[in-house]
Scaffold this active site. Structure first.
Site, mmCIF file in Angstrom:
data_model
loop_
_atom_site.group_PDB
_atom_site.id
_atom_site.type_symbol
_atom_site.label_atom_id
_atom_site.label_comp_id
_atom_site.label_asym_id
_atom_site.label_seq_id
_atom_site.Cartn_x
_atom_site.Cartn_y
_atom_site.Cartn_z
ATOM 1 N N LEU A 1 -7.021 -7.158 10.122
ATOM 2 C CA LEU A 1 -8.433 -7.036 9.212
ATOM 3 C C LEU A 1 -8.590 -8.794 8.601
ATOM 4 O O LEU A 1 -9.340 -9.210 8.045
ATOM 5 C CB LEU A 1 -8.843 -5.846 8.636
ATOM 6 C CG LEU A 1 -9.342 -4.228 9.146
ATOM 7 C CD1 LEU A 1 -9.064 -3.236 8.399
ATOM 8 C CD2 LEU A 1 -10.647 -4.989 9.634
ATOM 9 N N CYS B 1 -7.083 -0.845 13.838
ATOM 10 C CA CYS B 1 -7.119 -1.936 12.654
ATOM 11 C C CYS B 1 -7.016 -1.782 10.965
ATOM 12 O O CYS B 1 -6.990 -0.186 10.919
ATOM 13 C CB CYS B 1 -9.012 -2.395 12.445
ATOM 14 S SG CYS B 1 -10.420 -2.640 13.773
ATOM 15 N N CYS B 2 -6.049 -1.851 11.032
ATOM 16 C CA CYS B 2 -5.714 -2.619 9.791
ATOM 17 C C CYS B 2 -5.585 -4.260 9.075
ATOM 18 O O CYS B 2 -5.688 -4.742 9.622
ATOM 19 C CB CYS B 2 -4.035 -1.669 9.673
ATOM 20 S SG CYS B 2 -2.933 -2.617 10.165
ATOM 21 N N TRP B 3 -4.887 -4.348 7.519
ATOM 22 C CA TRP B 3 -4.718 -5.439 7.312
ATOM 23 C C TRP B 3 -4.350 -6.345 7.512
ATOM 24 O O TRP B 3 -4.871 -7.585 8.506
ATOM 25 C CB TRP B 3 -4.414 -5.736 5.686
ATOM 26 C CG TRP B 3 -4.487 -6.581 5.165
ATOM 27 C CD1 TRP B 3 -3.825 -7.300 4.476
ATOM 28 C CD2 TRP B 3 -5.787 -6.275 4.935
ATOM 29 N NE1 TRP B 3 -4.166 -8.687 3.868
ATOM 30 C CE2 TRP B 3 -5.756 -8.388 4.127
ATOM 31 C CE3 TRP B 3 -7.130 -7.124 5.472
ATOM 32 C CZ2 TRP B 3 -6.553 -9.181 3.562
ATOM 33 C CZ3 TRP B 3 -8.417 -7.703 4.342
ATOM 34 C CH2 TRP B 3 -8.008 -8.575 3.725
ATOM 35 N N THR B 4 -2.943 -5.819 8.461
ATOM 36 C CA THR B 4 -2.021 -7.006 9.499
ATOM 37 C C THR B 4 -2.470 -6.244 11.117
ATOM 38 O O THR B 4 -2.245 -7.011 12.507
ATOM 39 C CB THR B 4 -0.909 -7.131 9.007
ATOM 40 O OG1 THR B 4 -0.012 -5.574 9.345
ATOM 41 C CG2 THR B 4 -0.740 -7.518 7.732
#
Length: 151
Positions: A108, A64-67
């Site tokens: 996320l 997972c990461c922001w996008t």
């Protein structure tokens, strides 16, 4: 199943992901912001989770990461990993079925609790296709990993 999970940020959906996986009976191997003291950079923690899939320490991974884009890019640099950025249950089902994806990448920012449950339901219900064309494509990607695919 043993599932490596990474996140570059300690966000509520990342914590919910770990709870949801454990609630489904999976063993979670945490990386990045989910593992106190570990390097939380998206490239680093995604690579570490993906490497656990490639070396057999984990059966699958969720990165997972922001996008979700950076996490999927980093994971896909590990030979043997087929990471898919999924934003809904349909893409998760297709990634497992047609691409034999072994790493799920999530945003996320875009993934809500209910959507997370739907994506995980589809991901874990999915199985690789036995269709010859689908298998040929996955084998081609495996050859790309080994540097032997024709141009």
């Amino acid at each position: 199943m043993r599932i490596a999970v990474s996140s570059d940020m300690d966000e509520p959906v990342a914590r919910l992901l770990v709870e949801e996986l454990r609630g489904r009976g999976h063993e979670v191997l945490a990386h990045g912001a989910l593992d106190p003291g570990a390097d939380p950079q998206w490239a680093v923690c995604s690579e570490r989770a993906a490497r656990e899939v490639a070396d057999g320490t984990a059966d699958q991974a969720v990165v997972c990461c922001w996008t979700g884009t950076g996490a999927s890019i980093a994971a896909n640099k590990v030979p043997g990993v087929r990471a898919a950025l999924c934003t809904d249950a349909y893409s998760a089902d297709g990634a497992r079925r047609w691409n034999d994806a072994n790493v799920l990448a999530l945003s996320l920012r875009l993934t809500s609790g209910p959507l997370l449950a739907e994506i995980l339901d589809a991901w874990f219900a999915g199985a690789p296709s036995e269709d010859a064309e689908d298998r040929d494509n996955v084998m081609y990607v495996e050859r790309l990993d080994r540097g032997r695919a024709a141009p």
